[in-house]
Design a protein around this motif. Structure first.
Motif, PDB file in Angstrom:
ATOM      1  N   PHE A  77      -3.723  -3.303  -2.069  1.00  0.00           N
ATOM      2  CA  PHE A  77      -4.366  -4.020  -3.161  1.00  0.00           C
ATOM      3  C   PHE A  77      -3.289  -4.389  -4.159  1.00  0.00           C
ATOM      4  N   SER A  78      -3.634  -5.228  -5.116  1.00  0.00           N
ATOM      5  CA  SER A  78      -2.651  -5.602  -6.124  1.00  0.00           C
ATOM      6  C   SER A  78      -3.332  -5.725  -7.483  1.00  0.00           C
ATOM      7  N   SER A  79      -2.487  -5.634  -8.505  1.00  0.00           N
ATOM      8  CA  SER A  79      -2.930  -5.816  -9.881  1.00  0.00           C
ATOM      9  C   SER A  79      -1.737  -6.372 -10.645  1.00  0.00           C
ATOM     10  N   GLY A  80      -1.747  -7.669 -10.885  1.00  0.00           N
ATOM     11  CA  GLY A  80      -0.605  -8.306 -11.538  1.00  0.00           C
ATOM     12  C   GLY A  80       0.643  -8.116 -10.693  1.00  0.00           C
ATOM     13  N   PRO A  81       1.756  -7.667 -11.296  1.00  0.00           N
ATOM     14  CA  PRO A  81       2.994  -7.485 -10.536  1.00  0.00           C
ATOM     15  C   PRO A  81       3.006  -6.188  -9.714  1.00  0.00           C
TER      16      PRO A  81
END
Length: 188
Positions: A28-32
């Motif tokens: 998953f990702s969140s911003g950088p």
């Protein structure tokens, strides 16, 4: 010849260096910040969640929330040549305000791990609102800065990942692994 790693390679190295034998799934990702679910290599049991980000050409760092509920800071710098297993007393500051003293353990020559304590006790609020985390050792005269851009959203996402997966495996062993216990020894 000097080898430079790309951020994705650094993430893989951080995962391999974490204080549990871990495979990953469900990125998953969140911003950088890039996130992963950590699973035990031997049993496939949930061991925690990790978010990480590149910090420059030679540096990558991340936060892991382990099955025992402790938040860890992992920092990798390809320039370091630290003796594996050695511990260091370090001070963390966020935006020049001291957060506390912690014990950093070299998991390998270029990676250190700091146990920041239980999620409730960890300096999460400060890490979420800060702009810059500075890691300094009592023995070193220089400080090591890490940018906290995006932690306001990434740290809650890390906690969400942890809650989602820790609730789905009620029969996993809640005790920390031997390596996790060693990484959590108090600073003296």
């Amino acid at each position: 010849m000097r080898v430079r790693f790309r951020p994705s390679a650094l993430l893989l190295l951080l995962l391999l260096a974490s204080p549990v034998d871990a495979a990953t799934r469900e990125a998953f990702s969140s911003g950088p910040w890039k996130g992963e679910v950590l699973l035990s290599d031997s049993t496939g049991a949930f061991r925690g969640c990790l978010i990480s980000t590149p910090g420059g050409a030679d540096t990558s760092y991340g936060f892991a929330l382990f099955l025992n509920g402790h938040l860890g800071l992992l920092v990798q710098n390809t320039e370091w040549t630290l003796p594996k297993g050695r511990t260091y007393r370090v001070t963390l500051a966020v935006d020049r305000e001291r957060v506390g003293r912690f014990r950093a353990q070299a998991l390998r020559g270029d990676v250190v791990h700091l146990d920041l304590g239980a999620w409730e006790e960890a300096p999460v609020r400060v890490l979420r609102s800060g702009k810059r985390l500075t890691l300094s050792s009592e023995a070193a005269e220089s400080a090591f800065p890490l940018l906290l851009h995006g932690t306001d959203k990434a740290l809650p996402r890390l906690n969400e990942c942890f809650r989602e997966h820790s609730d789905t495996r009620p029969f996993d062993d809640p005790r920390p692994s031997r390596d996790e216990v060693q990484a959590q020894a108090p600073v003296r």
